[in-house]
Design a protein around this motif. Structure first.
Motif, mmCIF file in Angstrom:
data_model
loop_
_atom_site.group_PDB
_atom_site.id
_atom_site.type_symbol
_atom_site.label_atom_id
_atom_site.label_comp_id
_atom_site.label_asym_id
_atom_site.label_seq_id
_atom_site.Cartn_x
_atom_site.Cartn_y
_atom_site.Cartn_z
ATOM 1 N N PRO A 178 61.071 -7.075 33.666
ATOM 2 C CA PRO A 178 61.697 -5.991 34.427
ATOM 3 C C PRO A 178 62.682 -5.182 33.591
ATOM 4 N N LEU A 179 62.824 -3.922 33.936
ATOM 5 C CA LEU A 179 63.789 -3.039 33.295
ATOM 6 C C LEU A 179 65.180 -3.263 33.878
ATOM 7 N N PRO A 180 66.224 -2.955 33.106
ATOM 8 C CA PRO A 180 67.569 -2.977 33.687
ATOM 9 C C PRO A 180 67.670 -1.959 34.827
ATOM 10 N N ALA A 181 68.579 -2.175 35.741
ATOM 11 C CA ALA A 181 68.763 -1.267 36.875
ATOM 12 C C ALA A 181 69.045 0.148 36.376
ATOM 13 N N GLY A 182 68.348 1.115 36.980
ATOM 14 C CA GLY A 182 68.574 2.516 36.646
ATOM 15 C C GLY A 182 67.661 3.061 35.568
ATOM 16 N N TYR A 183 66.911 2.192 34.885
ATOM 17 C CA TYR A 183 66.011 2.620 33.819
ATOM 18 C C TYR A 183 64.593 2.777 34.374
ATOM 19 N N GLU A 184 63.801 3.642 33.716
ATOM 20 C CA GLU A 184 62.396 3.787 34.082
ATOM 21 C C GLU A 184 61.558 4.089 32.855
ATOM 22 N N ILE A 185 60.277 3.798 32.941
ATOM 23 C CA ILE A 185 59.317 4.115 31.885
ATOM 24 C C ILE A 185 58.312 5.094 32.464
ATOM 25 N N ARG A 186 58.001 6.126 31.693
ATOM 26 C CA ARG A 186 57.079 7.156 32.172
ATOM 27 C C ARG A 186 56.384 7.816 30.987
ATOM 28 N N THR A 187 55.373 8.627 31.309
ATOM 29 C CA THR A 187 54.699 9.431 30.295
ATOM 30 C C THR A 187 55.667 10.486 29.763
ATOM 31 N N ALA A 188 55.697 10.646 28.454
ATOM 32 C CA ALA A 188 56.575 11.651 27.852
ATOM 33 C C ALA A 188 56.056 13.053 28.152
ATOM 34 N N THR A 189 56.965 13.965 28.370
ATOM 35 C CA THR A 189 56.638 15.380 28.493
ATOM 36 C C THR A 189 56.975 16.075 27.182
ATOM 37 N N ALA A 190 56.573 17.319 27.057
ATOM 38 C CA ALA A 190 56.891 18.077 25.840
ATOM 39 C C ALA A 190 58.398 18.136 25.610
ATOM 40 N N ALA A 191 59.156 18.155 26.704
ATOM 41 C CA ALA A 191 60.611 18.211 26.586
ATOM 42 C C ALA A 191 61.194 16.922 26.016
ATOM 43 N N ASP A 192 60.423 15.820 26.067
ATOM 44 C CA ASP A 192 60.884 14.532 25.546
ATOM 45 C C ASP A 192 60.532 14.308 24.081
ATOM 46 N N HIS A 193 59.679 15.148 23.515
ATOM 47 C CA HIS A 193 59.119 14.857 22.197
ATOM 48 C C HIS A 193 60.182 14.707 21.116
ATOM 49 N N GLU A 194 61.119 15.607 21.057
ATOM 50 C CA GLU A 194 62.126 15.524 19.991
ATOM 51 C C GLU A 194 62.986 14.278 20.146
ATOM 52 N N ALA A 195 63.355 13.952 21.393
ATOM 53 C CA ALA A 195 64.168 12.757 21.620
ATOM 54 C C ALA A 195 63.392 11.498 21.257
ATOM 55 N N ALA A 196 62.092 11.441 21.602
ATOM 56 C CA ALA A 196 61.269 10.282 21.256
ATOM 57 C C ALA A 196 61.153 10.146 19.744
ATOM 58 N N TRP A 197 60.928 11.261 19.076
ATOM 59 C CA TRP A 197 60.858 11.270 17.604
ATOM 60 C C TRP A 197 62.152 10.752 16.998
ATOM 61 N N THR A 198 63.276 11.207 17.519
ATOM 62 C CA THR A 198 64.568 10.783 16.997
ATOM 63 C C THR A 198 64.758 9.278 17.151
ATOM 64 N N VAL A 199 64.440 8.744 18.329
ATOM 65 C CA VAL A 199 64.585 7.309 18.564
ATOM 66 C C VAL A 199 63.717 6.513 17.592
ATOM 67 N N VAL A 200 62.459 6.911 17.454
ATOM 68 C CA VAL A 200 61.529 6.164 16.599
ATOM 69 C C VAL A 200 61.919 6.276 15.130
#
Length: 306
Positions: A156-178
């Motif tokens: 299970p995820l911690p309270a308040g967190y979720e997992i979802r399909t990335a949108t184009a708006a998420d791409h830069e943030a996902a790249w930064t994390v990775v």
């Protein structure tokens, strides 16, 4: 034009082109099958890398053409300290691997890289050859699998967190994390965002669900995972997974993995796989979610100025 090779009689060389991806994938698969009993390479892996508009394939590669006129081996100097090479098992023992190892070293030297390395299965003919040529072990790596029929663990995820399909708006943030996570242990330059995205979204068959993110209660991207389908859709390969540094220790990585296994299974995969190496210290994490090691690899390197 790639540097000249010293090849056996009847063999010639030429630069590779994108249309060679299928044949080179076949060569690599044949060698993997002989070395580890299974083929992990996919043509799509090569196409994604080679079709990057900023990558000059002809300048970075050499193909070896056998007496029949078909490609039987190749080498690629990717850049910095990274290279790869493969010789079809039917053409082992003729000095082709030695020639390609020398070519890779010369290419890296010409590019100003102080050393260059490549992966090989532990104990394979390629591993023994590089050892004999003076290439030293840098790190070990492992391929792991959540086998067909295995129960996907509940994480299970911690309270308040979720997992979802990335949108184009998420791409830069996902790249930064990775990239931030991978650069903690990998000695290389940061992969440009456009290149990183091309390797994911530019891979043949990519669908949006294959890039997934975890967000915190404020909606910020704090983790990312990339899933590819391989083996005609039967395998869900976890290509990348990372959690932002300040979010670790909360079970996010295991939750992301479990969700990725389930998502891949929902899209037809019957097993999930990934690879990791000794620099990451993550082997135990993957074993905790039920994955088992299926093959051992070693990265060997040599200085170019020795």
């Amino acid at each position: 034009m790639p540097l000249p090779l010293t090849l056996p009689e009847g063999y010639t060389q030429r630069p590779l082109v994108l249309a060679d991806a299928a044949r080179i994938a076949d060569v690599m698969a044949a060698e993997e099958l002989a070395d580890i009993g299974e083929a992990a390479i996919e043509e799509a892996d090569l196409v994604a890398d080679w079709s990057d508009p900023d990558y000059d394939l002809a300048a970075h590669s050499v193909g070896v053409v056998g007496p029949s006129g078909e490609l039987v081996a190749y080498a690629e100097y990717v850049g910095h300290d990274r290279a790869d090479a493969s010789v079809h098992p039917d053409h082992h023992g003729r000095g082709i691997g030695t020639a390609l190892a020398g070519w890779v070293r010369a290419q890296a030297a010409a590019a100003g890289a102080p050393l260059v390395g490549m992966p090989t299965p532990v104990g394979s003919p390629g591993d023994r050859l590089l050892d004999a040529l003076g290439w030293q072990v840098r790190w070990h790596s492992w391929a792991l699998q959540l086998p067909e029929g295995a129960t996907i663990p509940e994480r299970p995820l911690p309270a308040g967190y979720e997992i979802r399909t990335a949108t184009a708006a998420d791409h830069e943030a996902a790249w930064t994390v990775v990239e931030d996570a991978f650069l903690e242990w990998s000695e290389r330059e940061r992969t440009p965002l456009d290149t990183w995205l091309h390797q994911i979204t530019g891979r043949p068959g990519f669908e949006p669900w294959q890039l997934r993110v975890a967000t915190d209660g404020a909606g910020a991207v704090v983790a990312a995972v990339v899933i590819f389908l391989a083996d005609e859709g039967r395998e869900g390969y976890i290509d990348k997974i990372a959690v932002r540094g300040d979010q670790r220790g909360r079970g996010l990585a295991q939750a992301m993995l479990a969700e990725a296994f389930g998502t891949a299974r929902a899209h037809g995969a019957v097993r999930s796989t990934l690879s990791t190496d000794s620099r990451t210290g993550a082997l135990s994490l993957y074993e905790k979610v039920g994955m088992v090691v299926t093959s051992d690899w070693v990265n060997r390197a040599i200085r170019t100025d020795a």
